[in-house]
Design a protein around this motif. Sequence first.
Motif, mmCIF file in Angstrom:
data_model
loop_
_atom_site.group_PDB
_atom_site.id
_atom_site.type_symbol
_atom_site.label_atom_id
_atom_site.label_comp_id
_atom_site.label_asym_id
_atom_site.label_seq_id
_atom_site.Cartn_x
_atom_site.Cartn_y
_atom_site.Cartn_z
ATOM 1 N N ASP A 161 -0.209 1.301 -1.253
ATOM 2 C CA ASP A 161 -0.173 1.262 -2.721
ATOM 3 C C ASP A 161 0.448 -0.054 -3.145
ATOM 4 O OD1 ASP A 161 -0.030 1.649 -5.417
ATOM 5 O OD2 ASP A 161 1.361 3.344 -5.342
ATOM 6 N N ASN A 212 3.578 -0.404 -5.399
ATOM 7 C CA ASN A 212 4.923 -0.094 -4.913
ATOM 8 C C ASN A 212 5.704 -1.395 -4.760
ATOM 9 O OD1 ASN A 212 7.210 0.563 -3.338
ATOM 10 N ND2 ASN A 212 6.114 2.177 -2.266
ATOM 11 N N ARG A 257 4.670 8.170 -4.899
ATOM 12 C CA ARG A 257 4.190 7.586 -6.155
ATOM 13 C C ARG A 257 5.129 7.896 -7.311
ATOM 14 N NH1 ARG A 257 -1.044 5.731 -5.698
ATOM 15 N NH2 ARG A 257 -2.128 6.422 -3.818
#
Length: 340
Positions: free
Chosen positions: A73, A76, A222
Amino acid sequence: MSERRKAPTSVDIARAAGISQATVSRALNGGVVSEETRARILEISKSLGYSPNAVARGLVTSRTGLVGVVVSDITNPFYPEFLEEIGRTLADRGQQMLLQNGHAGDQQEAVELLLQQRVDGIILTAATATLEILHDLVRRRFPLVLANRTVELACDSVEGDNPAGAAAVVDHLYRLGHRRLAMIEGTTGTSTATQRTAGFLGRLSDHGIELRDEFRIQTDFRYEQGFAGTEQLLDRRYPPSAIFCHNDLLAFAALNAIKERGLRVPEDISVVGFDNTLQSGWKSIDLTTVDQPLAAMAARSVELLGDRLADPELPPRREVFPAELIIRGSTGRRRPRPRG
């Protein structure tokens, strides 16, 4: 019948020269070393009768200079610092980074796309033991390094000391008087989540504390899930006095969820993260978190991959970097609840 003599490797050269195998690899493959060192290594190589094996020669003649990197991701905040150091270290070695952002569930596709680009090797920061293509790469002995991850497979890996970091969090909160502790976990099946959970639970047990089921929230690292998980904790009749988050992004979400409820950090509830990303030190955030030497871990990941390219016969290596708790303003002493 006499026993066949084993062919010398770059490890043998390093031992004979009294230097690291990484230095030998750089010298034999055009890397950055002093000319004096290169000459000495070449002389020792010749005296030992060393020559790269067929696999290594094939890699050398067909290299593209590209190294694939897979992240889970890109949003991040852990990754920008990590990727910057990977890119810089690769550039110093005359290589380029080819990045694939593989969200949860499609790392397989990300790796396949990199293989189509004929990358020389891959650095995976999002691996799980269930990733099918990972097993295939290891079986094929494709140059591979797991960064900030580890699995029980025969491949190189670099990670922080996750159990020790999580244990340090418990010790810190315990000293501050906290006993009602909660944990917001990362993606199930990742080594980071598994190890941080183990370190946290193990040290809680050392202090005679049991983590309540309702105080254990599972996410996929997340922000949105961290925010929702914090709301669940705050909805309890008796919320926790402190929350340990498996990474800084989850901790940022927790801080915002707590603020939206009109509560104060750390007066009403303490929050701890993991990774010590750049944003965690900003005054407006001031997050207590576990530091991992991200730059050193990233650079070492590149070095291990270079060593693997130079000598595919090297045994798999797992390197663990120390973790250190950085205490900031998001943690404080537990305050007694008002009665009545």
